[in-house]
Design a protein around this motif. Sequence first.
Motif, short mmCIF file in Angstrom:
data_model
loop_
_atom_site.label_atom_id
_atom_site.label_comp_id
_atom_site.label_asym_id
_atom_site.label_seq_id
_atom_site.Cartn_x
_atom_site.Cartn_y
_atom_site.Cartn_z
N ARG A 19 0.83 -1.20 0.00
CA ARG A 19 0.00 0.00 0.00
C ARG A 19 0.87 1.26 0.00
O ARG A 19 0.58 2.23 -0.72
N THR A 20 1.92 1.24 0.77
CA THR A 20 2.82 2.39 0.84
C THR A 20 3.51 2.64 -0.50
O THR A 20 3.58 3.78 -0.97
N LEU A 30 7.88 8.68 7.01
CA LEU A 30 7.34 7.41 7.46
C LEU A 30 7.71 6.24 6.53
O LEU A 30 7.76 5.09 6.97
N ILE A 31 7.99 6.54 5.26
CA ILE A 31 8.24 5.45 4.30
C ILE A 31 9.48 4.63 4.65
O ILE A 31 9.40 3.41 4.82
N PRO A 32 10.68 5.25 4.78
CA PRO A 32 11.84 4.44 5.17
C PRO A 32 11.71 3.87 6.58
O PRO A 32 12.28 2.80 6.86
N ILE A 33 10.97 4.54 7.46
CA ILE A 33 10.75 4.00 8.81
C ILE A 33 10.01 2.67 8.72
O ILE A 33 10.36 1.70 9.41
N ILE A 34 9.00 2.61 7.86
CA ILE A 34 8.25 1.36 7.67
C ILE A 34 9.15 0.28 7.07
O ILE A 34 9.12 -0.88 7.50
N ILE A 35 9.95 0.66 6.09
CA ILE A 35 10.85 -0.32 5.44
C ILE A 35 11.83 -0.91 6.45
O ILE A 35 12.03 -2.13 6.51
N VAL A 36 12.46 -0.05 7.26
CA VAL A 36 13.42 -0.52 8.26
C VAL A 36 12.72 -1.36 9.32
O VAL A 36 13.24 -2.39 9.77
N ALA A 84 -1.11 1.27 12.80
CA ALA A 84 -0.83 2.71 12.92
C ALA A 84 -0.18 3.24 11.65
O ALA A 84 -0.52 4.34 11.18
N PHE A 85 0.74 2.46 11.07
CA PHE A 85 1.37 2.87 9.81
C PHE A 85 0.32 3.00 8.70
O PHE A 85 0.32 3.96 7.92
N PHE A 86 -0.58 2.02 8.63
CA PHE A 86 -1.61 2.02 7.60
C PHE A 86 -2.50 3.25 7.71
O PHE A 86 -2.81 3.91 6.71
N TRP A 87 -2.91 3.58 8.92
CA TRP A 87 -3.75 4.75 9.16
C TRP A 87 -3.05 6.02 8.70
O TRP A 87 -3.65 6.87 8.03
N PHE A 379 9.30 15.59 11.46
CA PHE A 379 10.33 15.71 10.42
C PHE A 379 9.71 15.86 9.02
O PHE A 379 10.33 16.45 8.14
N ASP A 380 8.52 15.35 8.84
CA ASP A 380 7.86 15.46 7.55
C ASP A 380 7.53 16.92 7.21
O ASP A 380 7.39 17.28 6.04
N ASN A 381 7.39 17.75 8.24
CA ASN A 381 7.07 19.15 8.04
C ASN A 381 8.32 20.04 7.98
O ASN A 381 8.20 21.26 7.90
N CYS A 382 9.49 19.43 8.04
CA CYS A 382 10.74 20.19 8.00
C CYS A 382 11.22 20.34 6.57
O CYS A 382 10.75 19.66 5.65
N ASN A 383 12.20 21.23 6.37
CA ASN A 383 12.84 21.36 5.07
C ASN A 383 13.64 20.09 4.76
O ASN A 383 13.92 19.29 5.64
N THR A 384 14.05 19.96 3.51
CA THR A 384 14.54 18.67 3.03
C THR A 384 15.77 18.15 3.76
O THR A 384 15.84 16.97 4.09
N LEU A 385 16.75 18.99 4.04
CA LEU A 385 17.95 18.51 4.71
C LEU A 385 17.64 18.06 6.13
O LEU A 385 18.10 17.01 6.58
N CYS A 386 16.83 18.86 6.82
CA CYS A 386 16.43 18.47 8.18
C CYS A 386 15.61 17.18 8.14
O CYS A 386 15.76 16.31 8.99
N LYS A 387 14.75 17.06 7.11
CA LYS A 387 13.97 15.83 6.96
C LYS A 387 14.88 14.63 6.68
O LYS A 387 14.67 13.54 7.22
#
Length: 432
Positions: A19-20, A30-36, A84-87, A379-387
């Motif tokens: 789904r992701t 959240l994407i790499p967090i789910i993968i790891v 929780a990830f799915f939601w 972190f999703d709301n941060c600029n790219t380097l910070c993210k």
Amino acid sequence: MILILRLLSIIISLFVLVRTCICINKFHTLIPIIIVFDFAMVLPIILELFLGNPQTSYRAFEVAMNDRMTTILFNVFVISAQAAFFWNINKLSFKDNLEKEEINILKNPINILPKNINLDEYRNVLVCFSYLLPLVTVIAVLLSPDPSYYFGVFGSIFKSIDPSIQTYNTLIMNNLMYGLILAVCVLKWNEDNEMIGNIFISFYLILILIVNHKRTFIMITIGLCLIIDIIKRKRVKKIIAWYSICIFLVAVYFVYYSYATGKILLNNDWYYVINEYFFRAMHMKFAIYVALNPSQFHILDYPGQSILFDLFYFIPRSIWYSKPLPYISYFTSGVLGYSSYFDAPLRMPPSYYPEFVSNFGIVGIWLSILFTLLIAKFFDNCNTLCKLLGTSLICLLEIYYYDNILKILVIMIIILCLFEKKPKFIKKERIL
């Protein structure tokens, strides 16, 4: 019942992962967090169906992995995390669909730093630094008290290290290793030719191995490269083959290293070696077992003990005499069967999931999931380097521990967050 829970954990995890990959068209923390998470917690469940539990000489792990209630709660943890990830993936997908008018990633460059920082002023300096660092590293090795030590990658782990080498490593070589990891990230971000870039990165990985002899840092560096590729919006099909080969080769190297150095004598099962260094399921099970049976094994002396260290590690011990130690120290002591902290000669990196369980009991299972979602949203709301740095931090903490390099990473993230200026009235402008 355990078999049903295992199958549910696997099926739900695969569903969430698919789904992701299908529904998310832009990068989210959240994407790499789910993968790891799937790699560290779910893949061991799949292997258990075919190979059973790994054989180990550590009684603590053996008892925890064979305890019925612990296994049930572990699978409940996995299912809860995936729910929780799915939601949240559904929420992110809905949000992305409402923002289609935003930056066209095929035509517009990615803004890496906050707007008040000009990356172009630093790009050439960073790239030049990255290319010169290997030469500095080679010179540092040649000028060391014993250059042959660094090329003895497969030396016996039972052989003592010369004190002069230990001092030299602390003052110079460890810092060079951190610099090499940074150089890999810089070159990966700025690579134009993927094949040439992979050749350069392979050379840097060999240098990191020579400098530090730590296999874990090889995995960390590869993981950072994967995160950068995901952020740069490279298609999964394009990079999956390369990273699968990398992970396979590193796994083979881990096992070979254990045999070549004699470390296999401590645990002579290759399956266990993979579980100790790559996966974190048995670490989580041990933390859950201790929470259920505090009279059998011991990790922390009181709730929140290692969290205090995580938050206030910068306070000198000369001022705070009773300052706690890192969680890994207590966790390793618990696995070895000590009733209190023992300065063991080995380390068993857990992750922050079992740390939450050890600090807050069984409720820590769900607190760790909540923490993951909240920090991913931040972190999703941060600029790219910070993210990028924040995503790397959380992914590393899923399989590693809070060591010096991650403390430096946290400081860098805090500085970048202070520089950031959030845009105002975005929603109002969109409505107009």
